[in-house]
Enzyme design. Structure first.
Site, short mmCIF file in Angstrom:
data_model
loop_
_atom_site.label_atom_id
_atom_site.label_comp_id
_atom_site.label_asym_id
_atom_site.label_seq_id
_atom_site.Cartn_x
_atom_site.Cartn_y
_atom_site.Cartn_z
N THR A 118 27.61 39.46 -24.05
CA THR A 118 26.49 38.81 -24.17
C THR A 118 25.30 39.39 -23.87
O THR A 118 24.91 39.42 -22.44
CB THR A 118 26.69 37.26 -23.74
OG1 THR A 118 27.90 36.94 -24.29
CG2 THR A 118 25.55 36.36 -24.16
N LYS A 138 19.33 41.92 -20.96
CA LYS A 138 19.62 40.75 -20.27
C LYS A 138 21.06 40.21 -20.25
O LYS A 138 21.80 40.80 -21.60
CB LYS A 138 18.65 39.65 -20.57
CG LYS A 138 18.85 38.92 -22.04
CD LYS A 138 20.01 38.14 -22.33
CE LYS A 138 19.97 37.05 -21.41
NZ LYS A 138 21.31 36.21 -21.55
N THR A 185 17.94 34.99 -18.61
CA THR A 185 18.52 33.57 -18.56
C THR A 185 18.82 33.32 -17.01
O THR A 185 18.00 33.12 -16.22
CB THR A 185 19.22 33.41 -19.70
OG1 THR A 185 20.28 34.49 -19.54
CG2 THR A 185 18.84 33.52 -20.97
N ASN A 242 28.68 27.29 -14.42
CA ASN A 242 28.80 27.12 -15.79
C ASN A 242 29.34 25.63 -15.98
O ASN A 242 29.80 25.33 -17.09
CB ASN A 242 29.89 28.12 -16.24
CG ASN A 242 29.21 29.35 -16.74
OD1 ASN A 242 28.22 29.39 -17.17
ND2 ASN A 242 29.56 30.26 -15.76
#
Lengths: 390, 390
Positions: A186, A175, A153, A385
């Site tokens: 995550t 990932k 991502t 972000n």
């Protein structure tokens, strides 16, 4: 080499159009990976997010793993399929059915699904399902790299690792770049091995390995809805390995991938290794390590190359671990800047120029220890972000 | 008005030279405040940081408050006197002795001390002790503003509040801009009243007020070593107020000051009001509110004016509160962007232009609620906390 380093596996990574096409019209970023276990064994184990808000593919794959058999894993980037309700779960189910359909002799109940990307949007099934056909057509024994690339991502690089021991191999891909915190950082991780072991042995090795690797990566304190770590065994080497040697190989691959995750965390300029020593128990050491890892003020200070040990102490002070404040010692890059809860060696002696920062927190309360890895907090993290939804 | 709004108090704020002098040689920023209770009553109550690593002045003042009497409070900025060992404690003791010496008829055991600034450095006693004499010489009934200015660190403005009811007054001052999280937000607060009440009543009112005001401010998740909230009563109005009315006045002043702290938090561009409703218990509501308040990814998204409700759900999912994931509802600025754990109203409807952002998290599990205030995470926060030691 990734998930095809071990014998008995094929993989593919393709652009299905789940991610937005590239501006130059070249067809879009890779966003769909398929990993197939060609046996003879189909044993598998899995570990999933501890977040109580679980994405549809996590709910699905947890159910699949209860059977201890996985014949294929389909993974997409470009959408997490989290917080998408019953229709999102139907999408996951339809994806597994599609994989079973295009791969002869497979059952949807043995197809694991993993997704990563924005929470709260449905996946474009009109692109995903044709993508499954395309991926199946491109499966090869050398497809591991492409699969690793397709699950990225905001990762800047794809992440793979492998260990080969006495005729058998453990390899894998990962990932993860943000929402990195325990209860698994995550991440999506698929490990494969050609060792000949039943799912119970895989489960033991995988849980032991993740407990001290992925579960001790805490980049930004944010726990994902989609964390998935799978270990698939094909038995294709014909070798039944020593259990300890196998466990160590799995741990080594997990540790390698976990370090790569920290090294590529969103916006980070420092990798912070926090070692808590002389704790009364391992849980105490982990609690203190996490508290230090999550202290935004400290993370900012380290970004500014300021060995601000006062912020380490203030973080330790918020925990329930056994310690006496006036017996705490803290070293930053091996300089004991805090001794007995007070001023120690000259902080000017601390060399902060390098990417890796080592914090040692001595609780002086026992003999247990733990290592937590984290990152600094930077304006780049804020930018990545806040500038767009992710 | 500040701490001298109530009758019976004098205060002063001066530059003692604890902070570095200004470059223009004009004598330095104010850094020492003195508040004196001239009676007839000397009742007091205090609440202190829950951090187990406590600064020397906190250890000292906790002891003083056990007696229920405080005749004076001396507060310095420019140094926290935390993690300074036995010598740091001696410095605090010497400061209280000096105050008692320069104020006729006072005892060091009734002098509270509070400090704020960098952790892990000794205070310059050669400047602080003469500063006490200077402050004592400048005590006036109008000194409240100057005292409030002298306790600022990275605060951009000084903070004061007051309420007057039926012949008695509660007034106060606060500082705090970073390390703002519960177990009291990082702050020094002094409240004064001319109401005629014993320390036990002050204690009841103060604890009730801080529990739902300062303790529910969570700007950056970092708990300080120095948090101190004091309430002093002089009895000078001669009025014994109704206890409920008094408690409400104290709560109002605390709430006002707490909102000022959030509005001036380091680097913040948004004030975030998080209301958790329909919780099974108040503790659940507070736990969920804090988890949302501390989610760095969400804080970045809100900075970027992105109503990223998926990050709210992922934060709720890390708590132990009673809820079913598929019954959660979330509103951002009154638009219910998440219903039943899935996509709700169009997120494009959310107007994010204003400084205040309101998040409502409906747990659909009971009837309790709580409000937590927080801030966004910005590049300015990173800059303020990485560019120099603080």
């Amino acid at each position: 080499m990734s998930v095809t380093a071990a014998q008995g596996f094929t993989a593919a990574g393709i652009a299905a159009g789940i991610k937005a096409p590239l501006p130059n019209g070249s067809g879009g970023n890779p966003d769909l990976a398929l990993v197939v276990n060609n046996g003879p064994r189909l044993a598998a184990a899995g570990v999933f997010t501890a977040n109580r808000v679980k994405a549809a593919p996590v709910v699905w794959s947890e159910q699949v793993l209860k059977g201890g058999r996985v014949s294929a894993v389909i993974l997409n980037s470009g959408g997490a399929n989290a917080c998408t309700g019953p229709l999102g779960f139907q999408d996951t189910h339809a994806t597994a059915e599609k994989v079973a359909e295009v791969l002869d002799g497979h059952s949807a109940g043995e197809v694991a699904v993993a997704s990563t990307g924005l929470i709260g949007i449905r996946l474009p099934m009109d692109k995903l399902l044709p993508g499954v056909e395309k991926a199946a057509a491109e499966l090869t024994e050398h497809g591991g790299e492409k699969a690793a690339i397709a699950i990225k991502t905001t990762d800047s690089v794809h992440k793979t690792a492998q260990v080969t021991v006495d005729g058998w191999t453990v390899g894998g891909m990962a990932k993860g770049a943000g929402m990195l915190a325990p209860g698994l950082a995550t991440m999506l991780v698929v490990l494969t091995t050609d060792a000949d072991l039943p799912s119970a042995d895989l489960d033991t090795a995988l849980r032991a390995a993740t407990r001290t690797t992925f579960d001790r990566v805490d980049s930004d304190g944010c726990m994902s809805t989609n964390d998935t770590v799978l270990l698939l065994a094909s038995g294709a080497s014909g070798v039944v390995p020593d259990k300890d040697a196998f466990a160590e190989a799995v741990r080594t691959v997990c540790d390698d991938l976990a370090r790569q995750l920290i090294g590529d965390a969103e916006g980070a300029s420092k990798d912070i290794r926090i070692e808590v020593i002389n704790a009364a128990g391992e849980d105490d050491a982990v609690e203190v390590g996490r508290s230090i890892a999550r202290n935004n003020l400290l993370k900012c200070a380290l970004h500014g190359e300021d060995p601000n040990w006062g912020r380490v102490l203030s973080a330790i002070g918020t925990t329930s671990a056994v310690f006496e404040p006036d017996r705490l010692n803290v070293a930053i890059n091996d300089v004991w800047v805090c001794r007995n809860g007070s001023v120690g060696e000259d902080r000017e002696l601390v060399d902060m120029r390098y990417r890796e920062v080592r914090i040692t927190a001595d609780l002086a309360a026992g003999t247990e220890s733990a290592v937590i890895w984290s990152n600094d907090l930077t304006a780049d993290y804020v930018h990545e972000n806040s500038a767009y939804s992710s």
